[in-house]
Design a protein around this motif. Structure first.
Motif, PDB file in Angstrom:
ATOM      1  N   GLY A   1       1.895   7.320  -6.629  1.00 19.00           N
ATOM      2  CA  GLY A   1       0.705   8.005  -7.160  1.00 19.00           C
ATOM      3  C   GLY A   1      -0.471   7.090  -7.430  1.00 19.00           C
ATOM      4  N   GLY A   2      -0.452   5.890  -6.866  1.00 15.03           N
ATOM      5  CA  GLY A   2      -1.539   4.944  -7.148  1.00 15.03           C
ATOM      6  C   GLY A   2      -2.324   4.555  -5.923  1.00 15.03           C
ATOM      7  N   SER A   3      -3.082   3.460  -6.066  1.00 16.60           N
ATOM      8  CA  SER A   3      -3.902   2.993  -4.945  1.00 16.60           C
ATOM      9  C   SER A   3      -4.019   1.472  -5.029  1.00 16.60           C
ATOM     10  CB  SER A   3      -5.291   3.613  -5.029  1.00 16.60           C
ATOM     11  OG  SER A   3      -5.922   3.159  -6.207  1.00 16.60           O
ATOM     12  N   ILE A   4      -4.488   0.922  -3.927  1.00 16.96           N
ATOM     13  CA  ILE A   4      -4.660  -0.540  -3.904  1.00 16.96           C
ATOM     14  C   ILE A   4      -5.945  -0.866  -3.164  1.00 16.96           C
ATOM     15  CG2 ILE A   4      -3.220  -0.761  -1.819  1.00 16.96           C
ATOM     16  CD1 ILE A   4      -2.278  -3.465  -2.890  1.00 16.96           C
ATOM     17  N   GLU A   5      -6.673  -1.862  -3.644  1.00 15.09           N
ATOM     18  CA  GLU A   5      -7.884  -2.267  -2.914  1.00 15.09           C
ATOM     19  C   GLU A   5      -8.038  -3.776  -3.006  1.00 15.09           C
ATOM     20  OE1 GLU A   5     -11.808  -1.868  -5.080  1.00 15.09           O
ATOM     21  OE2 GLU A   5     -10.660  -0.247  -6.020  1.00 15.09           O
ATOM     22  N   VAL A   6      -8.889  -4.293  -2.137  1.00 18.30           N
ATOM     23  CA  VAL A   6      -9.067  -5.743  -2.102  1.00 18.30           C
ATOM     24  C   VAL A   6     -10.538  -6.098  -2.302  1.00 18.30           C
ATOM     25  CG1 VAL A   6      -9.279  -5.769   0.420  1.00 18.30           C
ATOM     26  CG2 VAL A   6      -8.604  -7.848  -0.761  1.00 18.30           C
ATOM     27  N   GLN A   7     -10.749  -7.197  -3.027  1.00 17.34           N
ATOM     28  CA  GLN A   7     -12.090  -7.777  -3.127  1.00 17.34           C
ATOM     29  C   GLN A   7     -11.892  -9.248  -2.809  1.00 17.34           C
ATOM     30  OE1 GLN A   7     -13.225  -7.007  -7.173  1.00 17.34           O
ATOM     31  NE2 GLN A   7     -13.652  -4.846  -6.782  1.00 17.34           N
ATOM     32  N   SER A   8     -12.762  -9.786  -1.997  1.00 18.25           N
ATOM     33  CA  SER A   8     -12.519 -11.187  -1.638  1.00 18.25           C
ATOM     34  C   SER A   8     -13.793 -11.852  -1.146  1.00 18.25           C
ATOM     35  CB  SER A   8     -11.452 -11.237  -0.542  1.00 18.25           C
ATOM     36  OG  SER A   8     -11.118 -12.564  -0.279  1.00 18.25           O
ATOM     37  N   GLN A   9     -13.823 -13.156  -1.305  1.00 21.07           N
ATOM     38  CA  GLN A   9     -14.932 -13.946  -0.780  1.00 21.07           C
ATOM     39  C   GLN A   9     -14.327 -15.129  -0.069  1.00 21.07           C
ATOM     40  OE1 GLN A   9     -17.590 -14.436  -4.214  1.00 21.07           O
ATOM     41  NE2 GLN A   9     -19.199 -14.710  -2.674  1.00 21.07           N
TER      42      GLN A   9
ATOM     43  N   LYS B   1       0.835  -1.212   0.000  1.00 26.95           N
ATOM     44  CA  LYS B   1       0.000   0.000   0.000  1.00 26.95           C
ATOM     45  C   LYS B   1       0.868   1.259   0.000  1.00 26.95           C
ATOM     46  CE  LYS B   1      -3.750   2.229   2.436  1.00 26.95           C
ATOM     47  NZ  LYS B   1      -4.599   2.234   3.614  1.00 26.95           N
ATOM     48  N   ALA B   2       1.924   1.246   0.845  1.00 27.94           N
ATOM     49  CA  ALA B   2       2.804   2.427   0.923  1.00 27.94           C
ATOM     50  C   ALA B   2       3.464   2.684  -0.428  1.00 27.94           C
ATOM     51  CB  ALA B   2       3.859   2.203   1.995  1.00 27.94           C
ATOM     52  N   ILE B   3       3.871   1.620  -1.117  1.00 28.35           N
ATOM     53  CA  ILE B   3       4.516   1.792  -2.432  1.00 28.35           C
ATOM     54  C   ILE B   3       3.503   2.343  -3.442  1.00 28.35           C
ATOM     55  CG2 ILE B   3       5.532   0.556  -4.390  1.00 28.35           C
ATOM     56  CD1 ILE B   3       6.882  -1.314  -2.382  1.00 28.35           C
ATOM     57  N   ALA B   4       2.293   1.737  -3.442  1.00 27.94           N
ATOM     58  CA  ALA B   4       1.282   2.199  -4.405  1.00 27.94           C
ATOM     59  C   ALA B   4       1.025   3.693  -4.217  1.00 27.94           C
ATOM     60  CB  ALA B   4      -0.016   1.407  -4.227  1.00 27.94           C
ATOM     61  N   GLN B   5       0.884   4.096  -2.964  1.00 29.54           N
ATOM     62  CA  GLN B   5       0.591   5.520  -2.700  1.00 29.54           C
ATOM     63  C   GLN B   5       1.769   6.419  -3.050  1.00 29.54           C
ATOM     64  OE1 GLN B   5      -0.783   5.385   1.359  1.00 29.54           O
ATOM     65  NE2 GLN B   5      -2.906   5.040   0.739  1.00 29.54           N
ATOM     66  N   ALA B   6       2.985   5.957  -2.721  1.00 28.81           N
ATOM     67  CA  ALA B   6       4.169   6.787  -3.007  1.00 28.81           C
ATOM     68  C   ALA B   6       4.360   6.970  -4.511  1.00 28.81           C
ATOM     69  CB  ALA B   6       5.406   6.157  -2.394  1.00 28.81           C
TER      70      ALA B   6
END
Ligand code: ADP
Length: 455
Positions: free
Chosen positions: A430-438, A423-428
């Protein structure tokens, strides 16, 4: 200790808020009070000035002899009482009768507003009085134009004096017009009562709301303090495990009387493994702390995501084969997709996600990495058919050291920092990260990074 400190700070904040607000309220209240009183005083003075001016203009042209009351004065001031005659006071029934006479030009003025009009000769002797007649006013004559007088009961009067001239330009004497300030004083009294009651109530209300606001203001600090405590305890716990293992190994070896070369090598290898784990952990912690402090250098260069993903898939193919998983990729976007970011960091980000996907997917499952473009974003999805994550865990999944199943994660060597770093890398970058799961069906981690085009 912490609760005590926060309570103390909250009390202090609330007290400061309340104190500052009380001062502001008092200043505002006092200013309003001053402005209103001033405005009222100005209006009274204007009224007085206008009455005095009109009287002066009407009376003066008909004055023939100094100190002589001409008929016109009696005409316009019907209740005029000459000095030394039986001059009625305000309570006198005969005077009340005068007051209600409508034919006087100025009767309305001294009827309703408690005006008095006095005529004084130039040797300070009272000649006549009209209107409301405050008997107990200081009799000492004062030729000052504006005066405020006070009777023994404390009632105040504002008075204006003008010198009158006869037709032959001799000094006739003075006309003094006074107005009772009782109404004003009543208002001032009501204001004071209002402030005495309203100010403490206001301060109590402000104090209450300050306490509540201080609580609100303390909430994020309290939260981050708890997170810090949790982090310190988690970090110590993680560091303690390999340290304890190294210690136990060393102690066992020291207890041995004889150590073969093979045993010595095996022990050293064991120690090295634990040492590596420690070093990795410390490195990860340092990396996260640098991201937090924004001191981590992010080398912005054009990275081709297609190449990066292909490299990673090649790298992880053995691990996937060994665990009997199918690791595939689908690059939906035919053109190579570039992003502007730190290649090593982005590699680490996807490596963490693919490693997790392999780690948390049972044998026979699938791990698929998709690359596509969505407007200005390059979207990478790491999808697996693994154990999945309960939805209530989503908000905490990217927290440091957080694991859904800590036993399972720890046994596979996971430190609980992988997703936090991702997450820290994605933000640094300029991006983002999210999760979808079942749960039991699988998880998808979606990373978005802004597309970089050479133009
Ligand atoms: P770890 O080193 O424990 O894998 P991470 O930060 O990478 O730490 O992941 C945090 C937790 O999130 C893991 O302990 C695991 O419970 C859960 N998790 C991460 N990725 C997956 C996945 N692909 N499938 C199921 N659970 C996952």
């Amino acid at each position: 200790m912490q609760i005590k400190l926060f309570d103390k700070t909250r009390w202090r904040l609330a007290a400061w808020y309340a104190g500052v607000m009380a001062v502001i309220l008092a200043i505002c209240g006092f200013s309003v009070y001053q402005v209103m009183i001033q405005a009222y005083l100005v209006s009274i003075d204007r009224e007085l000035e206008s009455v005095t001016g009109t009287l002066h203009n009407v009376i003066e042209p008909s004055l023939k002899q100094p100190a002589k009351i001409e008929p016109i004065i009696e005409l316009i001031l019907p209740n005029l009482c000459l000095a030394n005659s039986d001059c009625p006071n305000s309570n006198h029934s005969k005077y009340q009768k005068f007051l209600h006479r409508e034919h006087g030009m100025f009767s309305s003025v001294y009827q309703d507003k408690q005006y008095y009009i006095r005529f004084v000769d130039i040797s300070d002797k009272l000649i006549a009085v009209a209107g409301f007649n405050p008997q107990e006013l200081p009799q000492a004559f004062n030729s000052k134009t504006w005066q405020t007088l006070k009777d023994p009961q404390g009632n105040r009067y504002s008075q204006k004096s003008i010198l009158l001239y006869t037709q032959s330009n001799q000094n006739w004497g003075y006309i003094q017009v006074g107005r009772s300030l009782k109404e004003l004083d009543n208002r001032i009294f009501s204001f004071k009562i209002f402030f005495v009651i309203a100010l403490p109530i206001g301060v109590i209300l402000v104090g209450g709301s300050s306490w509540w606001l201080a609580g609100l203001a303390m909430q994020p600090i309290d939260k981050s303090y708890k997170q810090m405590q949790q982090f310190t305890s988690d970090a110590s716990h993680e560091l303690r495990t390999p340290l304890a293992a190294i210690n136990a190994t060393v102690e066992t070896i020291l207890d041995l009387e004889y150590l073969s070369e093979q045993e010595a090598r095996e022990t050293l290898r064991l120690i090295k493994r634990q040492n590596n784990r420690l070093a990795e952990l410390v490195q990860d912690l340092l990396l996260l702390s640098r991201f937090d402090q924004k001191t981590q250098v992010v080398q912005k260069e054009s990275c081709c995501l297609n190449d990066l993903i292909n490299d990673l898939l090649e790298e992880f193919s053995d691990l996937a084969n060994n665990t009997d998983l199918q690791l595939t990729s689908s690059l939906e976007y035919s053109q190579p997709l570039h992003v502007l970011g730190d290649e090593d960091q982005i590699l680490r980000l996807f490596s963490n996600l693919i490693a997790n996907a392999i780690q948390y997917t049972p044998a026979g499952g699938y791990v698929n990495v998709t690359l596509k473009r969505n407007n200005d974003d390059a979207v990478v999805e790491v999808r697996d058919t693994g154990i999945g994550i309960p939805s209530e865990e989503f908000p905490r999944i990217f927290d440091r050291f957080y694991r859904v199943d800590s036993n399972r994660s720890r046994s596979t060597g996971g430190s609980g920092l992988g997703l936090a770093i991702a997450k820290a890398i994605a933000q640094a970058n300029g991006g983002s990260i999210e999760v979808q799961s079942q749960l039991s069906k699988g998880s998808t981690f979606i990373v978005r990074l802004p597309v970089f085009s050479a133009e």
